[in-house]
Design an enzyme around this catalytic site. Structure first.
Site: not given
Lengths: 308, 308
Positions: A240, A249
């Protein structure tokens, strides 16, 4: 509504997963990754971006990756193109699908590209037009659909607005992306309930991040609303960018394990994908963050009784 | 069925989470952990086990832990007791709830305690009787409810059978435990559909492990079937003893984030729990495996725009 019997998994690891890696990933390794993924049965692999190397140095070898991969007949190879220059390169590289993108958050759009949501999508009009003229598939990705790192809450109406704009540009498929992983099933259902009013359910996809551990719960909620296309990244490639050390993800292995358990057909072989997750994580020296992947690898490596 | 408006979260970190830690966790640290958890609002903390230190050396200080903690009026302090000797010690320590346990898998029961499921549960009859006689709450935990490391598939009828045996012993609450984390929402729903036929829904709980990343999807599925008690372990304490490196108990922070997002009342403060997860992980030198925990800690530590 019954959950779908078949689901399309779009593997985004080679593009979305690798794009933020600091160390340059060798082109040959990217090619091997894409080839292994298509061999595992993925109907769609988000392969690379034709974007300025100043913005995304990791994707500077886009043309070489596209030239180097073996094309599997049943796999769509998608690429991101921010502008006509990128589109021309993607066309020359024989991409199957062009991906354009816009945020549902006004604050995100302003901070990231210094323009309004409406302007940001209008800028894609020439790319969209060119894609349709050349018979390429066109996909629009709506980032920050369930929340924004700058403004927090994102109104459902803003997501609907961006979906309508992408639809007007001729998008064949539209992604509802929880870019920062803040969504839970309640919000997921609210957003899908709204966007299915303006775009066909069967051409909407869910792109979830597992930053708060909610991705699989959200996918399950979306399945219950008939959504049948989901994005995932092998080994959970891609962190992130807004929280160092946090998860990005959702891992493909975890999603496939869910689909297999629900009796949903994906055409993708989980065992092969677990091997690919191990291969790419080891190759780039990054921890494998797929829970199912780690459990199945531990199981394969052990002679002892073990988890399943 | 509408999802519940209120959910009871049973925090199992001090017992289930810590019991497999190789290094002895100092008693004072365990006491501080339990105190912080009850202060964060948990209605139920699984605190320790009164079990032979030969079996579980980590729990050898059970009496000292129970004597050292500050009792919060609204928190139930649960302890595991395998036999009458353990029960007597638990009674002396003023435990609120006695936990007994049995596997739904014949192979697991034979391999672990060398007797049949039926025998294993019959052995708890004196403990159950003593608990009821002394006015203590009694909880039964059905391990391997969604799968077994030895026999693989576990028939739903076996889970129902164990639930009925626990009910006959007078259990106030019964846990459906996915000990190795192999379940997905389909199986979760099948099992709850069956066990709610023989035991009241409102006294059944879901104990999920996140070994394959499915725990939150399973919890969401169980919520949809009206299940309103869930177990979780702060920071995801406790790995999977059947797969080295794999994930164990679902992290409390991730579960609370889900409940908050669904608008479900738990009475527990997520921010406090994130702090407790950081405290205990750091104190025992173990990675914090809560995704929500890591994301919220990263957010708190950063001045930059970030994940929510």
């Amino acid at each position: 509504m019954a959950i779908p019997q078949k689901v399309k998994i779009v593997e985004v690891g080679p593009r979305d997963g690798l794009q933020n890696e600091k160390e340059q990933v060798p082109t040959a390794l990217k090619i091997e990754l894409v080839n292994r993924l298509s061999a595992a049965g993925f109907p769609n692999v988000e392969t690379t971006s034709f974007v300025s190397p100043k913005w995304v140095p990791q994707m500077a070898d886009a043309a070489d990756v596209m030239a180097g991969i073996e094309r599997r007949a049943n796999t769509i190879y998608s690429v991101l193109t921010p502008n006509l220059r990128g589109f021309e390169a993607a066309l020359a590289a024989a991409a199957d699908e062009i991906v354009i993108f816009g945020a549902a958050s006004e604050a995100f759009s302003q901070k990231n590209i210094n323009c309004s949501i409406a302007e940001s999508i209008e800028r894609f009009a020439p790319v969209a037009h060119a894609a349709k003229e050349n018979g390429l598939r066109l996909r629009g990705s709506v980032s920050c659909s369930l929340g924004c790192p700058y403004q927090g809450e994102v109104p459902v109406a803003s997501v609907v607005d961006v979906v309508e704009r992408f639809a007007a540009l001729g998008c064949d498929e539209i992604d509802i992306a929880d870019t920062i992983g803040v969504g839970t099933p309640k919000r997921t259902k609210e957003v899908f309930a709204a966007v299915t009013q303006v775009f066909p359910r069967e051409r909407l996809s869910g792109h979830f991040h597992d930053t708060y551990g909610q991705a699989l719960a959200n996918i399950y909620a979306a399945l219950q609303d008939g959504i049948a296309i989901f994005h995932a990244s092998v080994a959970g490639l891609g962190g992130c960018p807004y929280a160092k050390g946090a998860t990005g993800n959702v891992a493909t292995e975890d999603v496939l394990y869910l689909m297999d358990g629900l009796g949903i057909e994906t055409g993708v072989d989980l065992a092969q994908v677990v091997g690919i997750g191990d291969f790419i994580s080891t190759s780039i020296g990054r921890p494998n963050v797929s829970r199912a992947g780690k459990a199945l690898l531990a199981k394969a490596r052990s002679d002892q009784p073990r988890c399943a």
